[in-house]
Each structure stands twice: as C-alpha cells, then as structure tokens.
Design a protein around this motif. Structure first.
Motif, PDB file in Angstrom:
ATOM      1  N   VAL A 103       0.716  -1.266  -0.053  1.00 26.98           N
ATOM      2  CA  VAL A 103       0.048   0.047   0.046  1.00 26.98           C
ATOM      3  C   VAL A 103       1.026   1.102  -0.013  1.00 26.98           C
ATOM      4  CG1 VAL A 103      -1.456   1.195   1.474  1.00 26.98           C
ATOM      5  CG2 VAL A 103      -2.078  -0.959   1.003  1.00 26.98           C
ATOM      6  N   GLY A 104       1.829   1.240   0.868  1.00 24.02           N
ATOM      7  CA  GLY A 104       2.783   2.269   0.842  1.00 24.02           C
ATOM      8  C   GLY A 104       3.357   2.365  -0.404  1.00 24.02           C
ATOM      9  N   THR A 105       4.027   1.243  -1.014  1.00 27.32           N
ATOM     10  CA  THR A 105       4.943   1.502  -2.268  1.00 27.32           C
ATOM     11  C   THR A 105       4.192   2.136  -3.354  1.00 27.32           C
ATOM     12  OG1 THR A 105       4.817  -0.997  -2.657  1.00 27.32           O
ATOM     13  CG2 THR A 105       6.553  -0.011  -1.432  1.00 27.32           C
ATOM     14  N   LEU A 106       2.944   1.149  -3.857  1.00 24.29           N
ATOM     15  CA  LEU A 106       2.168   1.563  -4.835  1.00 24.29           C
ATOM     16  C   LEU A 106       1.458   2.755  -4.716  1.00 24.29           C
ATOM     17  CD1 LEU A 106       1.233   0.623  -7.779  1.00 24.29           C
ATOM     18  CD2 LEU A 106      -0.412  -0.531  -6.557  1.00 24.29           C
ATOM     19  N   GLY A 107       0.955   2.938  -3.490  1.00 21.59           N
ATOM     20  CA  GLY A 107      -0.092   4.143  -3.086  1.00 21.59           C
ATOM     21  C   GLY A 107       0.749   5.497  -3.199  1.00 21.59           C
ATOM     22  N   GLN A 108       1.755   5.390  -2.494  1.00 19.44           N
ATOM     23  CA  GLN A 108       2.444   6.801  -2.589  1.00 19.44           C
ATOM     24  C   GLN A 108       3.080   6.952  -3.985  1.00 19.44           C
ATOM     25  OE1 GLN A 108       5.321   7.279   0.605  1.00 19.44           O
ATOM     26  NE2 GLN A 108       3.829   8.201   1.685  1.00 19.44           N
ATOM     27  N   TYR A 109       3.711   5.956  -4.712  1.00 17.96           N
ATOM     28  CA  TYR A 109       4.026   6.288  -6.003  1.00 17.96           C
ATOM     29  C   TYR A 109       3.191   6.795  -6.802  1.00 17.96           C
ATOM     30  CZ  TYR A 109       5.878   5.259 -10.687  1.00 17.96           C
ATOM     31  OH  TYR A 109       6.330   5.285 -12.076  1.00 17.96           O
ATOM     32  N   ALA A 110       1.851   6.331  -6.638  1.00 11.09           N
ATOM     33  CA  ALA A 110       0.740   6.775  -7.656  1.00 11.09           C
ATOM     34  C   ALA A 110       0.253   7.947  -7.348  1.00 11.09           C
ATOM     35  CB  ALA A 110      -0.183   5.448  -7.890  1.00 11.09           C
ATOM     36  N   GLY A 111       0.609   8.707  -6.216  1.00 11.00           N
ATOM     37  CA  GLY A 111       0.002   9.915  -5.648  1.00 11.00           C
ATOM     38  C   GLY A 111      -1.083   9.923  -4.677  1.00 11.00           C
ATOM     39  N   GLY A 112      -1.270   8.926  -4.188  1.00  7.18           N
ATOM     40  CA  GLY A 112      -2.115   8.455  -2.803  1.00  7.18           C
ATOM     41  C   GLY A 112      -1.487   9.115  -1.548  1.00  7.18           C
ATOM     42  N   VAL A 113      -2.351   9.122  -0.434  1.00  8.81           N
ATOM     43  CA  VAL A 113      -1.870   9.680   0.711  1.00  8.81           C
ATOM     44  C   VAL A 113      -1.717   8.668   1.857  1.00  8.81           C
ATOM     45  CG1 VAL A 113      -2.318  11.514   2.591  1.00  8.81           C
ATOM     46  CG2 VAL A 113      -2.701  12.046   0.309  1.00  8.81           C
ATOM     47  N   VAL A 114      -0.700   8.486   2.098  1.00 14.39           N
ATOM     48  CA  VAL A 114      -0.409   7.418   3.265  1.00 14.39           C
ATOM     49  C   VAL A 114       0.217   7.962   4.433  1.00 14.39           C
ATOM     50  CG1 VAL A 114       0.945   5.025   4.009  1.00 14.39           C
ATOM     51  CG2 VAL A 114      -0.017   5.681   1.406  1.00 14.39           C
ATOM     52  N   ASP A 115      -0.637   7.751   5.859  1.00 14.42           N
ATOM     53  CA  ASP A 115      -0.051   8.427   6.970  1.00 14.42           C
ATOM     54  C   ASP A 115      -0.700   7.460   8.225  1.00 14.42           C
ATOM     55  OD1 ASP A 115      -2.698   8.984   7.425  1.00 14.42           O
ATOM     56  OD2 ASP A 115      -2.502  10.986   6.681  1.00 14.42           O
ATOM     57  N   ARG A 116      -0.518   8.185   9.338  1.00 14.93           N
ATOM     58  CA  ARG A 116      -0.707   7.241  10.445  1.00 14.93           C
ATOM     59  C   ARG A 116      -2.103   7.552  10.871  1.00 14.93           C
ATOM     60  NH1 ARG A 116       4.071   5.284  14.100  1.00 14.93           N
ATOM     61  NH2 ARG A 116       5.769   5.327  12.458  1.00 14.93           N
ATOM     62  N   LEU A 117      -3.140   7.924  10.226  1.00 12.02           N
ATOM     63  CA  LEU A 117      -4.566   8.263  10.760  1.00 12.02           C
ATOM     64  C   LEU A 117      -5.361   7.173  10.784  1.00 12.02           C
ATOM     65  CD1 LEU A 117      -6.707  10.341  11.354  1.00 12.02           C
ATOM     66  CD2 LEU A 117      -7.261  10.473   9.052  1.00 12.02           C
ATOM     67  N   TYR A 118      -5.308   6.109   9.870  1.00 13.62           N
ATOM     68  CA  TYR A 118      -5.901   4.941   9.968  1.00 13.62           C
ATOM     69  C   TYR A 118      -5.280   3.611  10.305  1.00 13.62           C
ATOM     70  CZ  TYR A 118      -9.504   8.069   7.925  1.00 13.62           C
ATOM     71  OH  TYR A 118     -10.381   9.040   7.503  1.00 13.62           O
ATOM     72  N   GLY A 119      -4.008   3.757  11.114  1.00 14.98           N
ATOM     73  CA  GLY A 119      -3.350   2.508  11.374  1.00 14.98           C
ATOM     74  C   GLY A 119      -4.071   1.617  12.347  1.00 14.98           C
ATOM     75  N   GLU A 120      -4.029   0.146  12.350  1.00 15.02           N
ATOM     76  CA  GLU A 120      -4.797  -0.840  13.076  1.00 15.02           C
ATOM     77  C   GLU A 120      -3.933  -1.543  13.958  1.00 15.02           C
ATOM     78  OE1 GLU A 120      -8.345  -1.997  10.284  1.00 15.02           O
ATOM     79  OE2 GLU A 120      -6.433  -2.140   9.131  1.00 15.02           O
ATOM     80  N   ALA A 121      -4.383  -1.732  15.154  1.00 16.94           N
ATOM     81  CA  ALA A 121      -3.494  -2.707  15.807  1.00 16.94           C
ATOM     82  C   ALA A 121      -3.541  -4.107  15.303  1.00 16.94           C
ATOM     83  CB  ALA A 121      -4.299  -2.790  17.281  1.00 16.94           C
ATOM     84  N   VAL A 122      -2.451  -4.792  15.831  1.00 16.55           N
ATOM     85  CA  VAL A 122      -2.559  -6.150  15.380  1.00 16.55           C
ATOM     86  C   VAL A 122      -3.586  -7.140  16.087  1.00 16.55           C
ATOM     87  CG1 VAL A 122      -0.870  -7.924  15.712  1.00 16.55           C
ATOM     88  CG2 VAL A 122       0.325  -6.039  15.396  1.00 16.55           C
ATOM     89  N   GLY A 123      -4.106  -7.833  15.025  1.00 19.35           N
ATOM     90  CA  GLY A 123      -5.011  -8.691  15.343  1.00 19.35           C
ATOM     91  C   GLY A 123      -5.981  -8.775  14.204  1.00 19.35           C
ATOM     92  N   LEU A 124      -7.402  -8.871  14.529  1.00 13.76           N
ATOM     93  CA  LEU A 124      -8.603  -9.176  13.717  1.00 13.76           C
ATOM     94  C   LEU A 124      -9.235  -7.979  13.079  1.00 13.76           C
ATOM     95  CD1 LEU A 124     -10.081 -12.124  15.677  1.00 13.76           C
ATOM     96  CD2 LEU A 124      -8.633 -12.459  13.676  1.00 13.76           C
TER      97      LEU A 124
END
Length: 243
Positions: A103-124
């Motif tokens: 998501v970070g590699t392809l998303g940022q390359y193509a002009g998307g915004v990746v940040d820590r707003l929607y991080g998810e804890a380890v689990g289900l």
C-alpha cells in the motif's frame, strides 16, 4: 510457467522465511516457482519483467510515511529502487500484488496519501468488499465480508488518482485497491494465518506495534475468529497471471 517474483523487506530470518513459506503454501507455488529477493540485505538486481508472470511485495517494518530523516539508509535505498521498478511496472500495467507495505509503495508512488491516521492494531478485522470489489477477478470466490489479520502503523488516507477502492474495514477506509487493470495492493495480510501471526508477534514484540508485555493477549484475541478467506487472493493472483 514463468515464475513469480517476491520482493521482501523483512530483516529477521524467521519472519522472512515464514512469510515466504506462507505465500508459497497459499498461492500454490512451489519454491522454484517463486523467486525471492530480500531487499533489506542487498540492492535490487536488474529485473527483467518478461522473465516473470507477476510480482508480489511482502510486508515489513518500513513505514513509507515516516519523514526521510527518520528512515534508515536501507529503507531509503529500497524506496528509490521501488520507484525505478514501478516506473516500468505501472507503465506496462504488469501484474503486481503488494501486501501491507505494498500500500505504501504503490499508493505513494501513484499519488495517494499514506499516513498514520488509520493505523490498525495487530489482530483481527472485518474486511468488506465494495461494489467494485465484488466483481473484481482477483477477489473471485471471496464473500462480501471476511475476517483478516492486520497490524500496521500507517494506512491509506486517500486513494491515488484513478485508483479503484476494492475493500474497507471499520477502522481503515482503504483495505485494498486496484490501479489500472493489474496493479493491486492490500492493507491486510492475505498470506497470514494464526500460526504466522503468532510467529510475527514474537519477532516484532519490541517494534512498537503493541506493548511487549501484551504479546500473549494479542495472540489470544487473534485466535477468537478463524481466518480462512484472504488466502484465496494469492491463489487467484497466480491463476489469473501465470503464463
């Protein structure tokens, strides 16, 4: 059949080998059909796309959205190498499936915004397919909603221009997207089962995904539901693009 290529970034042998074994197992590929390059240990070699059926990118502890001054020299090198590779991959719409770090590699390359707003804890988490996801060939055979394992400090805030959102979860608005016809990225881990998650919890106990003292609780919570559906994506990718 031409082999597939896995580009990996996990520095820990146990986690790296576990990821490789899981992708082989759930994709149906034999080891000789899935070439692996561990980018954390050596520079990316010249890649002849015509020698491969498709490219997979595994997950890892790199965060694309971190400021450059906080990134290691290895991460900065890997990111530069991905940009060069993606120039050709995106231009050719060459089959690509990136999991988590994808998501970070392809998303940022193509002009998307990746940040820590929607991080998810380890689990289900519960992943739900969008209308576009319900008809996408890579998601054929998956139910409209399914359980998957996640665990990431960053996530996609907004899609790249022209990208199609295929899945979301209660916490993360983009769990999967497609760019053009053959370029995919997932935020959840399609290769991960409970045994694999348990192994990674131990390996990454001190990496800041959770308090080290809570590792056993993380695993116990993750065992509350069965995870069986995301793995179909790996087999679908191979079935769609083997040549």
């Amino acid at each position: 059949m031409k082999p597939f290529l896995l580009l990996a970034t996990r520095a820990e042998d146990v986690a790296a080998d576990g990821e490789y074994a899981a992708i082989c197992r759930y994709s149906g590929l034999a080891p000789e059909q899935l070439h692996r390059v561990r980018l954390e240990s050596r520079p990316m070699p010249a890649i002849d796309l015509d020698a491969y059926s498709g490219i997979l990118v595994g997950g890892g502890p790199f965060n694309s959205s971190d400021p450059d001054e906080e990134k290691s020299a290895v991460q900065l090198r890997v990111e530069r190498e991905f940009v060069t590779l993606l120039d050709e991959v995106v231009d050719r719409d060459f089959p690509f499936l990136g999991a988590c770090y994808g998501v970070g590699t392809l998303g940022q390359y193509a002009g998307g915004v990746v940040d820590r707003l929607y991080g998810e804890a380890v689990g289900l988490t519960t992943v739900e397919l969008t209308q576009e996801g319900l008809t996408d060939p890579l998601l054929a055979g998956l139910p409209p909603a399914f359980t998957a394992f996640v665990g990431h400090k960053e996530a996609m805030r907004s899609l790249p221009p022209g990208a199609v959102r295929l899945a979301f979860s209660p916490r993360a608005p983009v769990q999967m997207f497609r760019l053009r016809s053959n370029l995919y990225a997932t935020q959840f881990h399609p290769e991960l089962d409970l045994a694999g998650l348990t192994q990674r919890v131990e390996v990454y106990r001190h990496y800041g995904y959770f308090a080290a003292s809570e590792a056993d609780d993380v695993v116990n919570r993750a065992a509350a539901r069965s995870v069986t559906e995301p793995m179909r994506i790996l087999r679908n990718f191979v079935d769609l693009y083997r040549r």
